[in-house]
Design an enzyme around this catalytic site. Sequence first.
Site, PDB file in Angstrom:
ATOM      1  N   TYR A   1       5.772   0.839   9.393  1.00 17.34           N
ATOM      2  CA  TYR A   1       4.495   1.333   8.867  1.00 17.34           C
ATOM      3  C   TYR A   1       3.470   1.614   9.969  1.00 17.34           C
ATOM      4  O   TYR A   1       3.693   1.310  11.129  1.00 17.34           O
ATOM      5  CB  TYR A   1       3.929   0.430   7.784  1.00 17.34           C
ATOM      6  CG  TYR A   1       3.666  -1.030   8.086  1.00 17.34           C
ATOM      7  CD1 TYR A   1       3.438  -1.512   9.358  1.00 17.34           C
ATOM      8  CD2 TYR A   1       3.619  -1.954   7.040  1.00 17.34           C
ATOM      9  CE1 TYR A   1       3.173  -2.840   9.594  1.00 17.34           C
ATOM     10  CE2 TYR A   1       3.354  -3.289   7.265  1.00 17.34           C
ATOM     11  CZ  TYR A   1       3.131  -3.731   8.546  1.00 17.34           C
ATOM     12  OH  TYR A   1       2.868  -5.051   8.787  1.00 17.34           O
ATOM     13  N   GLU A   2       2.370   2.225   9.580  1.00 11.45           N
ATOM     14  CA  GLU A   2       1.313   2.707  10.482  1.00 11.45           C
ATOM     15  C   GLU A   2       1.861   3.693  11.519  1.00 11.45           C
ATOM     16  O   GLU A   2       1.414   3.726  12.667  1.00 11.45           O
ATOM     17  CB  GLU A   2       0.615   1.530  11.189  1.00 11.45           C
ATOM     18  CG  GLU A   2      -0.085   0.570  10.274  1.00 11.45           C
ATOM     19  CD  GLU A   2      -1.124   1.222   9.391  1.00 11.45           C
ATOM     20  OE1 GLU A   2      -1.556   2.340   9.706  1.00 11.45           O
ATOM     21  OE2 GLU A   2      -1.490   0.622   8.374  1.00 11.45           O
TER      22      GLU A   2
END
Length: 580
Positions: A432-433
């Site tokens: 993620y990110e």
Amino acid sequence: MWSYEAPLRDMQFVLEHWLQAPDTWRRSPAFEALDLPLALQVLEEAARFSQGVLAPLNSHGDRQGCRWQAGQVSTPDGFVEAYRAYIDGGWPALACTEAQGGQGLPQLLDAALQEMLYASNHAWAMYTGIAHGAYLCLKTHAAPWLQARYLPDIVSGQALPTMCLTESQAGSDVGLLRCRAEPQADGSYRLSGSKLFISGGEHDLTANILHLVLARLPDAPPGSRGISLFLVPKQLDDGQANGVHCDGIEHKMGIKGSATCSLVFDAAQGWLIGEANRGLAAMFVMMNSARLHVGLQGLGHAEAAWQNARQYAAERLQMRAPSRPEEVVAQAADPIRYHPAMRRVLLELRTTSEGMRAIGYWAAHLLDQAEHDQDASAAQLAPLLTPIIKAFFTEQGFRQASNALQVFGGYGYVTEFAIEQTLRDSRIAMIYEGSNEIQANDLLLRKVLGDDGRAFGLLLAELRDEAGQGAEYVECAGFSGALYSLCDALASVVSAIRERSHEDSEYPYRAAPDFLQLCGVALLAFAWARAARVSRALPEDDPLRAAKLQSAGFFFDYLPSRLAQHLGAIDGARAALAFI
């Protein structure tokens, strides 16, 4: 069978000696009232909260997980009370400006706080982790009235924010998103669409949740050039529920105490943040902060893995070590920490976690210098370090958790010892990110080649300067020579990639993952060369001084094999990949 103790002694070493942060604070109008004793007091209080409140909830939160019923989410038992203690401690306001009701302390201290939170309870810290990035986003781009209305809620912790980007068809490619925003006569907007994988999209920690949502206006151009950013509260000022509904939570491999939600926006009222069709520029203020925090998740996992593996290796008796220290009494078996294979693993755990701490805190310190002291070099270096920290740290968090599990042997594979939870929890941070592959492309294509090497040149200059300083001391000369050689190798690699890219436009993309890893190794080399040099300021009888020199020696002994791996892979990337 899982424990965590904040590494306050090493944190002090990084602040006081590696960064010499108190000297920088004295020269900064923003932090001139801050000194080392006050900073250490803040970290001690953060350690008490992390160790005493969050760590005991870690395994329990994993077993119980979150519960969803009719659009409502209940967090694991104890999470709500922990959040109240977090607010009472003033932790949401730590690095926010005093003008907005914050404490006005450096992001450097916030980075140390975040490491402790993630190391003690990653799932719980997911609810608070995006708050500072959202604060920066609103502070930088929101209209004054929107700041006045919602920034105090974020700074006080009365409301928690989310970041709503992902849709079922739009993951890394946000240009594919379909969520719509219709302008209203009163200046607000009505948002309709669905978002998924929203961390903390619904929970019971705060009454209000502030969703920062990417959506399209009716006349928006296609792709990422037509995306705007909106603030959509869960609860409106008149007490009515807004048109935001959680229609489920994910059942995940790890961080089970963090509610990962699917959200439906049904003509939900919201307000534009920044300029129309320039939502990504506003969102990236938040995402850059988030990516540093995600890197600190990797550091937290590596540190927790190191601590628990060290403790277990000191207690577990197996066989006779081939060369035993004198203090080991005669017995049928020795603690496994005396066995060479385990010493190798434990030293890698220690050098990786302590090296990443120095680099992660350096990045936060650079952000402080760029924001408050208008330091141009810091402003160039911090964005360059961000993708390296996000990708390299998170990969090391997973790798070192796996190495630590190996120390436990078969016991590591069962839930009783909880190192398996650390392994599971750490894996998501690589995704993620912005996945680690995207971080690698961002680093090489945009931050190095796209910048004509200006920021990268500053980084190499920092490394060469350290090598020059270390060369003055006999015990550090070998480390300095290795760091010089590494800088030369990095400069040659960039030059070769740039030259090759003229003939093969795909080559930089193939080389990017190993280039990022090579940069991560170089930063660890920088961390340990400096640690060895500045440890000379410690008293000769301080065990930390000897430990730093020992760790630096181990790192540089094993450095050539790591360099050869990544340099070979970058060279091998010259061969085009077959289509599958």
